[in-house]
Design an enzyme around this catalytic site. Sequence first.
Site, short mmCIF file in Angstrom:
data_model
loop_
_atom_site.label_atom_id
_atom_site.label_comp_id
_atom_site.label_asym_id
_atom_site.label_seq_id
_atom_site.Cartn_x
_atom_site.Cartn_y
_atom_site.Cartn_z
N HIS A 1 -45.52 28.69 25.26
CA HIS A 1 -46.00 28.02 24.05
C HIS A 1 -46.30 29.02 22.94
CE1 HIS A 1 -48.75 24.59 22.38
NE2 HIS A 1 -48.12 25.23 21.42
N HIS B 1 -45.40 29.92 18.54
CA HIS B 1 -44.82 29.50 17.26
C HIS B 1 -44.28 30.75 16.59
CE1 HIS B 1 -46.49 25.41 17.50
NE2 HIS B 1 -47.49 25.99 18.14
N ARG C 1 -42.18 30.57 13.96
CA ARG C 1 -42.09 30.25 12.53
C ARG C 1 -40.70 30.42 11.93
NH1 ARG C 1 -46.59 27.46 13.17
NH2 ARG C 1 -48.54 28.62 12.96
N HIS D 1 -52.10 23.02 26.01
CA HIS D 1 -53.45 23.43 25.57
C HIS D 1 -54.59 22.44 25.86
CE1 HIS D 1 -52.28 21.00 22.12
NE2 HIS D 1 -51.51 21.91 21.62
N ASN E 1 -56.51 23.94 16.99
CA ASN E 1 -56.30 22.55 17.38
C ASN E 1 -55.61 22.50 18.74
OD1 ASN E 1 -56.12 19.78 17.30
ND2 ASN E 1 -54.22 19.76 16.14
N ASP F 1 -50.25 29.54 22.68
CA ASP F 1 -50.19 28.77 21.43
C ASP F 1 -50.29 29.73 20.24
OD1 ASP F 1 -50.02 26.73 19.60
OD2 ASP F 1 -51.94 25.80 20.10
N HIS G 1 -50.59 32.69 10.89
CA HIS G 1 -50.75 32.15 9.54
C HIS G 1 -51.00 33.30 8.59
CE1 HIS G 1 -50.66 27.94 10.58
NE2 HIS G 1 -51.65 28.07 11.45
ZN LIG Z 1 -50.21 21.81 19.98
#
Ligand SMILES: [Zn+2]
Length: 471
Positions: free
Chosen positions: A81, A83, A85, A274, A320, A347, A351
Amino acid sequence: MDTSPRPSAARLACRPLRSERFLLTGVRLFDPEHGVDLEGDLLVEEGKIAALGDKVARPPGVDVLDDLAGCWVFPGFVDPHVHLRTPGYEYKEDLVSGSLAAAAGGYVTVVAMANTDPVIDSGPAAAWVLEQAARDALVRIGQVGAVSKGLRGEELAEMRELADAGVVAFSDDGRPVTDADLLQHALRYARGTGRPLLLHLEDKSLSLDGVMHEGKWSARLGLRGISRACESGPLARDLEIVRYMAAEDRRLTEGRGAAGAEAPGHVPMVHFQHLSAADSVALMRRAKDEGLPVTAEATPHHLLLTDEHLGSFDPNLRVNPPLRSAADREALVAALADGTIDCLGTDHAPHAPQEKEVPIEDALNGTVGLETAFAALYTGLVLTGDLTLARLVEVMSGAPCRVLGLVEPHLTEAAPADFCVVDLDETWKVTPAHLRGKSRNSAFLEETLTGRVRLTVVDGARRFARARGEV
Ligand SMILES: [Zn+2]
């Protein structure tokens, strides 16, 4: 339309590097899932572990890495998991920076979510990312395909086409699959491709513009809360749907007799992402007792931090699902230890400063995690006696592979050389300068951690190396 009965294989892509020949000396070789725990040397040749143990011959001219003596060698870490981007948000992270962060954290494989721009909801989009990864990535990248077109939750994405392009799994992560009928259809398609569905649990009508866990700290800090039911409510519903679909699977398999044995594969039907709340852990425990084909992950930040930390108003702690209470955290740790939670997922959510260095109510959700995961958990759970080192290695390496149906890295002779080397004695303070990814929004900034990744090897090539004490 492809009507072949055999699902196409998942594709992991990484920049090929010439394999090297080198020898680690005086290291601790630790692969608890494959019964390996010994001191000795490890020889890498032609992409493979050529020899390991206390009687490894030293070939003439071999590159000897004796500065790693005393370090521990683990099977490479795998993150289900992250990101990365790409495409669309390369100002936060790209395949080069994200895979560097992964290598710096000891990861040999990471799996990227589909909530990019454009969303990865078609075969050509997935193929494009994997092509870039094959050119740019330092570690193996797997791509997730969206469940619904544009992540809008209305119409299924091109799931068969995504599978044929090599996606590892399907997920609308970042958003829940709210429509139950769509979820049932997605499960049927996913089963046909031999891939699991990864579900982000969130009742959007409850989370609204919540900033943190709903409890005494949200009341004290005057920040809008997000209740546990926001996660456990959808989990209960999704488990009901899995129960129904699993019964359907059984009927089909019985109907086909032995010929049905090739489907539906060995991956779970659903993997829950998560988990954050004690109520969710209780539901998950019951589902597993019942034998439902489900698995779950937890993140380092939910396993280590609580809502009380939000008293600092640090926007990097806005995630989140939100960081929850101390009791929730303890339930997660116990569940990770006893197998109710199967594996770790960071996760990793990079940013840019303008998205995070703002009042917490305005900050985007997420923390980076690849570079701190092992050290944070080793420091916060293993050194405290809450989790064994063997279980930590398992939840970071073999377990996520079993969830996703990937080949597990292992430390045995003739196995592919996919491992990391960690100095368990080195302590370091997490600062922006210590992070190699493009974004520095870490929930662990300013923490002092024990355990530092010194070397990561993929396909027998050194992808990342750090000297002792080097930032
Ligand atoms: Zn999520």
